[in-house]
Design an enzyme around this catalytic site. Structure first.
Site, PDB file in Angstrom:
ATOM      1  N   ASP A   1      59.139 -34.796 -65.883  1.00 46.21           N
ATOM      2  CA  ASP A   1      59.986 -35.960 -66.148  1.00 46.21           C
ATOM      3  C   ASP A   1      59.124 -37.016 -66.849  1.00 46.21           C
ATOM      4  O   ASP A   1      58.202 -37.573 -66.247  1.00 46.21           O
ATOM      5  CB  ASP A   1      60.543 -36.491 -64.824  1.00 46.21           C
ATOM      6  CG  ASP A   1      61.514 -37.648 -65.008  1.00 46.21           C
ATOM      7  OD1 ASP A   1      61.563 -38.230 -66.109  1.00 46.21           O
ATOM      8  OD2 ASP A   1      62.223 -37.987 -64.031  1.00 46.21           O
ATOM      9  N   HIS A   2      59.455 -37.271 -68.107  1.00 46.29           N
ATOM     10  CA  HIS A   2      58.612 -38.172 -68.908  1.00 46.29           C
ATOM     11  C   HIS A   2      58.725 -39.631 -68.461  1.00 46.29           C
ATOM     12  O   HIS A   2      57.944 -40.482 -68.909  1.00 46.29           O
ATOM     13  CB  HIS A   2      58.958 -38.058 -70.391  1.00 46.29           C
ATOM     14  CG  HIS A   2      57.762 -38.165 -71.288  1.00 46.29           C
ATOM     15  ND1 HIS A   2      56.678 -38.959 -71.002  1.00 46.29           N
ATOM     16  CD2 HIS A   2      57.461 -37.575 -72.475  1.00 46.29           C
ATOM     17  CE1 HIS A   2      55.792 -38.870 -71.967  1.00 46.29           C
ATOM     18  NE2 HIS A   2      56.236 -38.025 -72.881  1.00 46.29           N
ATOM     19  N   ARG A   3      59.662 -39.945 -67.585  1.00 47.81           N
ATOM     20  CA  ARG A   3      59.715 -41.289 -67.023  1.00 47.81           C
ATOM     21  C   ARG A   3      58.576 -41.515 -66.036  1.00 47.81           C
ATOM     22  O   ARG A   3      58.099 -42.643 -65.850  1.00 47.81           O
ATOM     23  CB  ARG A   3      61.048 -41.524 -66.308  1.00 47.81           C
ATOM     24  CG  ARG A   3      62.275 -41.441 -67.176  1.00 47.81           C
ATOM     25  CD  ARG A   3      63.535 -41.542 -66.341  1.00 47.81           C
ATOM     26  NE  ARG A   3      63.607 -40.477 -65.338  1.00 47.81           N
ATOM     27  CZ  ARG A   3      64.586 -40.360 -64.438  1.00 47.81           C
ATOM     28  NH1 ARG A   3      65.562 -41.256 -64.408  1.00 47.81           N
ATOM     29  NH2 ARG A   3      64.585 -39.367 -63.583  1.00 47.81           N
TER      30      ARG A   3
ATOM     31  N   PRO B   1      64.425 -37.151 -68.642  1.00 44.79           N
ATOM     32  CA  PRO B   1      63.963 -36.688 -69.965  1.00 44.79           C
ATOM     33  C   PRO B   1      62.890 -35.622 -69.800  1.00 44.79           C
ATOM     34  O   PRO B   1      61.768 -35.907 -69.408  1.00 44.79           O
ATOM     35  CB  PRO B   1      63.408 -37.965 -70.616  1.00 44.79           C
ATOM     36  CG  PRO B   1      63.053 -38.850 -69.463  1.00 44.79           C
ATOM     37  CD  PRO B   1      63.995 -38.532 -68.363  1.00 44.79           C
TER      38      PRO B   1
ATOM     39  N   VAL C   1      60.125 -32.778 -70.700  1.00 45.26           N
ATOM     40  CA  VAL C   1      59.106 -32.363 -71.661  1.00 45.26           C
ATOM     41  C   VAL C   1      58.496 -31.078 -71.106  1.00 45.26           C
ATOM     42  O   VAL C   1      58.208 -30.989 -69.909  1.00 45.26           O
ATOM     43  CB  VAL C   1      58.003 -33.428 -71.831  1.00 45.26           C
ATOM     44  CG1 VAL C   1      56.880 -32.890 -72.713  1.00 45.26           C
ATOM     45  CG2 VAL C   1      58.584 -34.695 -72.436  1.00 45.26           C
TER      46      VAL C   1
END
Length: 455
Positions: free
Chosen positions: A426-428, A250, A252
């Protein structure tokens, strides 16, 4: 007595499955020695020179320039001489340890690449169709003299129904895909290639299209036919990696506009410093140093998400990837242990990296194992972008063009050197606060290089 040995395309140590023949350095009749460079191949990552595993005379080149060959398929035949009987793939000779088959049938490692550990693993392949029509086995009873077998070359084409229910047509995978895209039934075609193989021309000639009738004016005539380029090599690898990253991590992206006038002033002073006179000091070198310093405060951007283990791996070293545009496409070679390098050492490493990439000499191993990437879109006059994270990493920084722009300094509007930064993460792995802090730190170091003393 001559003895022929076949050298199969090896795996160069990067999980190679196929490669394209770019250039042969030898030809039939040439004498070759062990470890002499004989061919250049293009993998999905780089152009690689292959050394010869045998000493002898080139008997035949089995793969022409431009052909894509799978790993394990012979590409050259070499007459190594000797007293033994002729052999198609003799692995008993001790001339060279590379290219020979072991007792378990595995092809040994290429000279200079080292032996591979672990059991041999091969890709599952579909059964290949024979290159030429096989002759039917001789019947126990001779055929009547009044019914001679028809000549396949002059026999009339079988009827449509018979062709549609016949055997699988002979065609290479790219031709099969083209036929599928164009809606052409391969079973309805007769191949014009060797042994009846269906070619691209056969498929394209079978397409029946009706020209569009314009409502008014003269019929449209294209200036030139469309150009088709096979997707392979660097372009294929880049496409696969970007799709995998974009639809897995994901993304951002955050942006920051920075007054880099102090950095540019420092750069001008350092150019005259004795330690920097022999290196090309670019804004990219300052950005690389700023990234390495900012990682200390935000190690999350130098980490990786591992789906298999369910872990986040925080890397102890910064292996800095630099996106480089080359004639072969986009490649991302790495500066190993960039966090240990001084500004001068980084500038020198970046200069060598760019030269090697443009010449297509970047080794496959130098494009693996990155932890963070910088893409310098500013060299193209672009302000910024939304870069896609490289697989296996958690962040990428885009460095935009440095422009003269109006800027407010101490309440006054003055011209300054301004640059835009964009950070995708990576928003994880990286939260918004962590990504923002990292981007702010990089910007602060470029706006005031003296801040490096506080990190």
């Amino acid at each position: 007595m001559s003895r022929i040995k076949h050298f199969p395309l090896p795996d160069t140590g990067e999980g190679l499955t196929e490669a394209e023949i770019v250039k042969w350095h030898v030809g039939p009749g040439d004498t070759v020695e062990v470890n002499q460079t004989i061919v250049e191949i293009e993998t999905v990552k780089a152009v690689v020179e292959l050394p010869c595993p045998y000493a002898g005379t080139v008997s035949d080149l089995l793969a022409p320039v431009g052909q894509v060959v799978e790993v394990g398929v012979p590409i050259i035949a070499i007459d190594v001489g000797g007293d033994g009987p002729p052999s198609e793939a003799d692995g008993s000779s001790s001339d060279a340890g590379a290219g020979q088959e072991s007792d378990n049938g595995r092809v040994a490692a290429l000279v200079g690449y080292g032996a591979r550990t672990g059991p041999a693993r091969r890709r599952t392949r579909k059964q290949a169709a024979p290159a030429r029509p096989e002759r039917p086995a001789a019947s126990a009873s001779p055929a009547p003299a009044t019914a001679p077998a028809p000549d396949p070359a002059t026999a009339p084409a079988p009827p449509e129904a018979e062709r549609r229910t016949g055997t699988v047509p002979l065609a290479k995978p790219p031709v099969r895909k083209l036929a599928k895209d164009l809606g052409v039934d391969l079973r309805s075609l007769r191949g014009s290639g060797p042994g009846g193989v269906i070619t691209r021309d056969d498929v394209e000639n079978a397409v029946v299209t009706e020209p569009e009738v314009p409502t008014s004016g003269a019929p449209f005539q294209p200036e030139a036919p469309d150009r088709r380029v096979p997707v392979r090599g660097v372009r294929k690898a880049t496409a696969q990696a970007m799709v995998r990253s974009a639809f897995t991590a994901p993304h951002v992206t955050e942006f920051l506009t920075v007054d880099v006038t102090p950095m540019m002033d420092l750069r001008a002073r350092l150019r005259n410093h004795p330690d920097f006179r022999d290196v090309r000091l670019t804004p990219l070198a300052f950005a690389a140093k700023a990234v390495c310093l900012a990682v200390r405060r935000t190690p999350d951007v130098n980490a990786a998400w591992e789906e298999e283990s369910g872990e986040i791996v925080y890397k102890s070293s910064v292996h800095l990837g630099i996106a480089a545009a080359t004639p072969r496409g986009l490649v991302v070679p790495k500066v190993r242990d960039a966090h240990r390098l001084t500004l001068r050492e980084l500038a020198s490493a970046l200069e060598n990296l760019a030269t090697t990439a443009r010449e297509g000499r970047t080794a496959p191993a130098d494009m693996l194992g990155g932890t963070f990437t910088i893409t310098n879109v500013g060299v193209f006059g672009v302000d910024t972008g939304t870069p896609i994270i490289n697989p296996g990493e958690s962040a990428i920084l885009a460095l935009g063009a440095i422009r003269d722009m109006p800027w407010v300094v101490d309440g006054q509007i003055v011209p300054r050197k301004v640059c835009q930064l964009a950070l995708s993460f990576d928003h994880r792995v990286v939260d918004g606060q962590q990504g923002s802090q990292f981007l702010a730190d990089v910007g602060a170091l470029l706006a005031d290089p003296g801040m490096a003393l506080t990190f």
